[in-house]
Scaffold this motif. Structure first.
Motif, PDB file in Angstrom:
ATOM      1  N   SER A 161     115.101  64.661 -78.939  1.00  0.00           N
ATOM      2  CA  SER A 161     115.720  63.965 -77.818  1.00  0.00           C
ATOM      3  C   SER A 161     114.729  63.712 -76.688  1.00  0.00           C
ATOM      4  N   SER A 162     113.639  64.474 -76.676  1.00  0.00           N
ATOM      5  CA  SER A 162     112.709  64.288 -75.571  1.00  0.00           C
ATOM      6  C   SER A 162     111.772  63.104 -75.767  1.00  0.00           C
ATOM      7  N   ASN A 163     111.581  62.685 -76.997  1.00  0.00           N
ATOM      8  CA  ASN A 163     110.645  61.572 -77.174  1.00  0.00           C
ATOM      9  C   ASN A 163     111.275  60.366 -77.846  1.00  0.00           C
ATOM     10  N   VAL A 164     112.593  60.417 -77.984  1.00  0.00           N
ATOM     11  CA  VAL A 164     113.243  59.340 -78.736  1.00  0.00           C
ATOM     12  C   VAL A 164     113.022  57.981 -78.091  1.00  0.00           C
ATOM     13  N   GLU A 165     113.010  57.940 -76.760  1.00  0.00           N
ATOM     14  CA  GLU A 165     112.885  56.636 -76.109  1.00  0.00           C
ATOM     15  C   GLU A 165     111.556  55.969 -76.446  1.00  0.00           C
ATOM     16  N   VAL A 166     110.485  56.748 -76.306  1.00  0.00           N
ATOM     17  CA  VAL A 166     109.160  56.186 -76.571  1.00  0.00           C
ATOM     18  C   VAL A 166     109.061  55.742 -78.017  1.00  0.00           C
ATOM     19  N   ILE A 167     109.512  56.598 -78.913  1.00  0.00           N
ATOM     20  CA  ILE A 167     109.339  56.306 -80.324  1.00  0.00           C
ATOM     21  C   ILE A 167     110.148  55.082 -80.732  1.00  0.00           C
ATOM     22  N   VAL A 168     111.399  55.059 -80.301  1.00  0.00           N
ATOM     23  CA  VAL A 168     112.235  53.932 -80.716  1.00  0.00           C
ATOM     24  C   VAL A 168     111.737  52.630 -80.086  1.00  0.00           C
TER      25      VAL A 168
END
Lengths: 939, 179
Positions: free
Chosen positions: A392-399
């Motif tokens: 949940s902490s890096n989902v934004e960047v990855i997606v």
């Protein structure tokens, strides 16, 4: 070059053709070889087809000639044209007594026919006969054919003989027999289920070739049923140990590595057996550790084995020491300049990350380099890794990254995959509703035609039901943000159909709900959609229904409805539509507009898409009407079956029971009535529309059932996520990454000296980059790898710990080994076999020139050569291959370099000259269209 | 009658009709997966995109082969020497290696060891080189059947079964002798 030509011409005077083939065949090969375009090639092949059709019909074609025809047929099919007119001749050739002709026949047949071809039946007899042959090469040829041609039905015809051959005295036969059995097992496991023990037996065969081949069927068997083979763990381990201790014959060595392909197969098997089994994992841990220590990471094949070890370790129950060794191997891969090794490193990382999640952090910059590499293969592999490490902490960047990439590619296959991954990650880890909607919009906008329709339904349901607990305020905010984003997107040209459906539905349900947008504004937009996508009936249907809802809400709330002129014309157009669905929707809309507020509200209540709809399956409200009709003389309803004359006394109820569980519309019901309705039935009131209407009417129930199930399957897990989520502050991230950044680079420079000598040039371009690493990249690294702020500090320390440990480990281990390689010029592999090479060259041309195939002298020559070769080869190859590989792995050196070295090599030029002369005499001219035909492949 | 259900109806109707082919596709895919072929095909194609040798270990029709070869060659030719020797294509992974003008391409399953396949290609070339001596594209063209015979010894049922050059070449030498 001039000299070369004259020699060639002189030599060419002598004879008609080299290699013992006819002028015609040589001409064909020559013209195909020189063809400059596919079109030209096609022309050549088409005329060849004509020629062969005539030739094959000639009486008494000599056998050797026929063999050549068959090869020409193979050419025709290989180049993409149909040669079925000649199949039968290939089949006939399998009957020949001559081994070469027989084998050529079998080869052609296996290339031409699939196992279900009618002609196969003509071959089974020949195969049976050949399996009994005294000549083991004939038996081998037949076994080869069995592996390609025998299907489930023909297995019994050859099975007993194949089983018998498992004990043949020749190892080549045993090997092929075991593979035939393997094939039977794949085609029809039950046919050989009683023979499984043979595979175990052959594992202990004296011949390493048979043992190696047996690993293939055993791998299949073990992956189907691990538990039955646990007893073999120690056998496999001991075999692997023997292999690594060089107990196998030298001829299995490849680039000084003992039987690497057998090692890899064994490691694959061990991975299966050790998975989740503590005992087995312990047994194999010793040999795995040895492999890590022994494997030469300067050769490709050594790295291939190392990679297989990593895979094995990621499957078995981990042992800290092995994990560390695997992590070390991975970091070597990642630090290499070879893209191939980086790829393997990223893959290894993705496998190991499940076991030790921290492992990726020390390689963050390497990972980001791979992510940003222009090489698509590497990029995709890295996305796969990111997908595996999403939280949940890096989902934004990855997606976000994934979506950018998804937009940039054209490959639909991969686009679909990455789109579904984005959806999956967004559904699992979404930090906020708005973000989720945004992501879904992007996915739909750019890959809407590729995503599963379920995703669209999920999105609609999500917007309708809202997220999480009963927070109506949040829900309406979510809906408003969805509506707003859709109104923005809706004017984009060419949106995917599925996305438009979602948009229309949401606008219909919630477009006016908030009072922010007027009904006429929304309805205008919906009309635009219906107008712009006039060929898409589904979208139109959604748009019309959305219009209906907008107007219904207006009427229900007591406002006066002004139907826009464009809406009016749309409705009129649809009233006359060929699609009955659209027509019905238009009529319904028209009817609705005439109703009063109270009626409209019952028909379409506000925001009730989630409400269950009760359906009166019995249609009991019509009972009075029917009663009245019957009383006034109408005939009672006769069910469809009875009308069709099928006197099964199933009444409507039981039929109904059948339908419900299927969850499907009964498509038959729409079609059947037309032809079957007897003339008098047409006067009846009920029958024709009833069945279809009936099934239609209970559809919603099944829908809701389905949707309930779905929603439990794929549901947003948002609980608690929102609170955790927070963008990491720039201050802390940069500091974190700058410390870690130095670290990996420091290690890079250490291991640089080790990894490749010749690669100093490209590396230097890499190193200067070190001090000024793109801040953008650092930020990315921090957002990908930096988890929550609390864990960031220990991460820092842990990665530096890794680093220092690695530095000390790597340096002494790799440096001394590598130093000698750099200075060596890249010699050709063949140079090392010089003496043999020259013998070949001096013998061959003579033979060829002195004319036609003096077989006895040739034989002597070739066997001699072979003997010589096998004597000298092992020593020669070991050194040469290393250098060849180091050259290959140093990818910055282009092929141009290699070509140059070719011309400079001594004995090979001579041989090349001779080959050139030989070919010239056949009329192929190296300076003409296709000079590369002559290029020494290994040169 | 509540009209709302109309919408839902269309939804399910569509989802069901679109689900069917999807399912079929999936099962087909899984079927291929379960075959665990390892090596699916071996191709030799020159820089002009002309096929010099093709061996498939699963059955494809002529049209499928033609299309597949075209797509793969286009993909591989577009890559440079620095890039990985691996390319994903549909559900294949292609491991390729270039020797002079000739590309050797091996289509493998997803869970195959790419580096090992890369070295398998090299072993094949070394074996051909041992037999032909300074093997070049033309050798393969003139002796297509021999190149196939070597492959028949090395790969069966899509598995690598023999890696000893002596063992691979001995039947071919014996056949030569007999003629």
């Amino acid at each position: 070059m001039e000299q070369l030509k004259t020699i060639g011409r002189e030599l060419a005077m002598g004879s008609q053709g080299g290699f013992g083939q006819s002028k015609e065949f040589l001409d064909l090969v020559k013209s195909i070889g020189e063809a400059r375009s596919k079109a030209e090639e096609d022309r050549i092949v088409l005329s060849e087809i004509d020629i062969l059709k005539r030739r094959l019909l000639e009486p008494d074609v000599p056998k050797r000639k026929m063999k050549e025809y068959i090869i020409r047929l193979v050419y025709i099919e290989m180049l993409g044209h149909d040669a079925s007119f000649g199949y039968i001749h290939a089949v006939k050739m399998t009957h020949d007594d001559n081994l070469l002709l027989k084998r050529t026949g079998y080869l052609a047949v296996t290339l031409f026919l699939n196992e279900d071809h009618d002609l196969i039946i003509l071959i089974v007899n020949t195969i049976q006969k050949d399996l009994r042959s005294d000549n083991y090469l004939v038996v081998c040829a037949a076994l080869n054919a069995i592996c390609r041609l025998i299907n489930e039905e023909t297995i019994p015809a050859v099975l007993p003989q194949v089983v018998e051959l498992l004990n043949h005295q020749k190892e080549a036969v045993r090997k092929k027999a075991i593979m035939a059995l393997h094939r039977f097992h794949r085609k029809s496991p039950s046919s050989v289920s009683h023979l499984i023990s043979n595979f175990r037996k052959r594992l202990c065969d004296n011949d390493p070739g048979v043992m190696g081949a047996t690993l293939c069927p055993l791998f299949d068997l073990i992956s189907e049923d691990v538990n039955s083979y646990k007893d073999l763990v120690s056998s496999f381990v001991s075999i692997l140990k023997q292999v690594t201790e060089r107990r196998l014959p030298k001829s299995y060595d490849y680039h000084s590595m003992p039987a690497p392909f057998i090692q890899i197969k064994l490691l694959k098997i061990l991975a299966l057996l050790g998975s989740g089994d503590k005992n087995a994992s312990e047994i194999m841990s010793m040999v795995l550790g040895d492999l890590f220590r022994k494997c030469d990471s300067s050769t490709n094949i050594g790295n291939a084995i190392l990679y297989e070890c990593i895979r094995c370790i990621s499957c078995i129950l981990p042992n800290p020491k092995l994990l560390e060794a695997a992590a070390d191997a991975i970091s070597k891969f990642l630090k290499s300049d070879s893209h191939n090794l980086k790829y393997m490193g990223i893959d290894g990382l993705g496998r190991l990350i499940k076991i030790s999640p921290d492992i990726a952090e020390q390689h963050q910059l390497a990972v980001i380099d791979c992510l940003e590499d222009p090489d698509d293969t590497l990029k995709r592999k890295t996305f796969e890794l990111l997908y595996k490490m999403t939280k949940s902490s890096n989902v934004e960047v990855i997606v976000d990254r994934m979506i950018d990439y998804m937009i940039s590619i054209n490959d639909n296959h991969y686009k679909t995959e990455i789109a579904s991954r984005c959806v999956e990650l967004a559904e699992q880890f979404a930090p906020s509703n708005q973000w989720f909607i945004q992501i879904m919009n992007k996915v739909f906008e750019h890959a809407g035609d590729l995503v599963n329709i379920k995703v669209a339904h999920n999105l609609m349901r999500l917007i309708a039901e809202g997220f999480g607990e009963d927070d109506d305020d949040a829900d309406s905010k979510l809906r408003l943000s969805a509506v707003e984003s859709y109104l923005q997107l809706i004017s984009e040209p060419k949106l995917p159909s599925l996305f438009l459906q979602v948009i229309s539905w949401v606008l219909g349900e919630y477009g006016t709900a908030d009072g922010k947008y007027s009904a006429s504004y929304i309805s205008g937009k919906l009309c635009d959609v219906a107008d712009a996508y006039s060929s898409d009936e589904t979208v139109k249907g959604y748009a019309v229904s959305a219009l209906m809802k907008i107007y219904a809400f207006e009427i229900a709330s007591g406002r006066k409805v002004d139907v826009l002129p464009e809406c009016q014309s749309l409705i009129e157009e649809l009233l006359a539509s060929h699609s009955t669905d659209l027509q019905q929707r238009a009529y319904e809309l028209q009817a609705l507009l005439a109703l009063d507020a109270r009626a409209v509200e019952t028909i379409i209540p506000l925001d009730a898409s989630c409400e269950d709809i009760e359906v009166d399956k019995e249609l009991s409200f019509l009972n009075g009407y029917i009663q009245q009709a019957i009383e006034s003389g109408s005939q009672p309803y006769i069910s469809e079956r009875e009308r069709l004359g099928m006197f099964e006394t199933t009444d409507y109820h039981s039929q109904d029971h059948h339908e419900v569980p299927s969850h499907a519309l009964r498509f038959e019901a729409y079609e059947l009535p037309k032809p079957s309705v007897p003339p008098q039935a047409s006067t009846e009131l009920v029958p024709v529309p009833e069945p279809s209407y009936y099934s239609e009417s209970h559809q919603p129930i099944s829908t809701s059932l389905v949707s309930e199930r779905e929603s439990s399957e794929i549901k947003l897990r948002l609980d608690g996520v929102k609170q955790k989520w927070g963008r990491p502050s720039y201050q802390s991230t940069t500091s974190a990454s700058s410390t870690t950044q130095q670290a990996p680079n420091g290690t890079t420079s250490h291991s640089d000296a080790g990894v490749g000598s010749s690669s100093s040039k490209p590396r230097s371009s890499y190193e200067p980059k070190k001090p000024e690493i793109d801040p953008e990249k650092q930020r990315l690294a921090a957002s990908l790898f930096g988890g929550s702020s609390s864990s960031r500090t220990d991460k820092k320390s842990s990665s530096s710990g890794h680093k220092s440990a690695k530095g000390t480990v790597n340096k002494p281990a790799t440096i001394p080994k590598e130093i000698p390689t750099p200075v060596q010029p890249p010699p050709d592999l063949l140079d090392l076999g010089e003496p043999t090479a020259t013998t070949i060259s001096t013998m061959d041309p003579f033979k060829e020139l002195e004319g036609l195939m003096d077989s006895s002298s040739q034989d002597g020559g070739s066997t001699d050569v072979m003997g010589l070769y096998s004597d000298t080869a092992p020593v020669a190859t070991t050194t040469s291959v290393d250098s060849l590989l180091s050259e290959l792995s140093d990818s910055s050196k282009g092929n141009s370099h290699t070509y140059q070295s070719q011309t400079s090599k001594g004995p090979n030029t001579k041989e090349a000259l001779e080959k050139d002369a030989l070919v010239r005499q056949m009329g192929v001219n190296p300076t003409s269209q296709n000079p590369t035909l002559f290029k020494d492949l290994l040169g | 009658v509540n009209l709302q259900h109309k919408e839902e109806e269309v939804k399910t109707q569509r989802s069901e009709s679109s689900e069917k082919p999807k399912e079929k596709e999936k099962s087909q895919f899984e079927e291929l997966r379960s075959l665990k072929m390892g090596i699916r095909f071996i191709l030799m194609v020159n820089k002009q995109g002309q096929t010099r040798l093709a061996q498939y270990y699963e059955w494809l029709t002529l049209e499928e082969r033609r299309a597949l070869e075209g797509e793969i060659v286009r993909k591989c030719l577009a890559r440079n020497d620095q890039q990985c020797s691996f390319v994903e294509h549909r559900n294949y992974k292609i491991v390729y290696r270039r020797y002079a003008s000739l590309f050797f391409m091996v289509g493998v399953d997803d869970d195959e060891n790419e580096l090992a396949i890369l070295e398998f290609i090299h072993l094949l070339v070394e074996t051909m080189d041992k037999h032909f001596g300074n093997v070049c594209e033309l050798d393969i063209m003139f002796h297509l059947e021999k190149a196939h015979f070597m492959l028949e010894e090395m790969v069966m049922n899509g598995c690598i079964v023999e890696t000893s050059k002596a063992n691979i070449l001995s039947p071919i030498q014996l056949m030569d002798k007999a003629h």
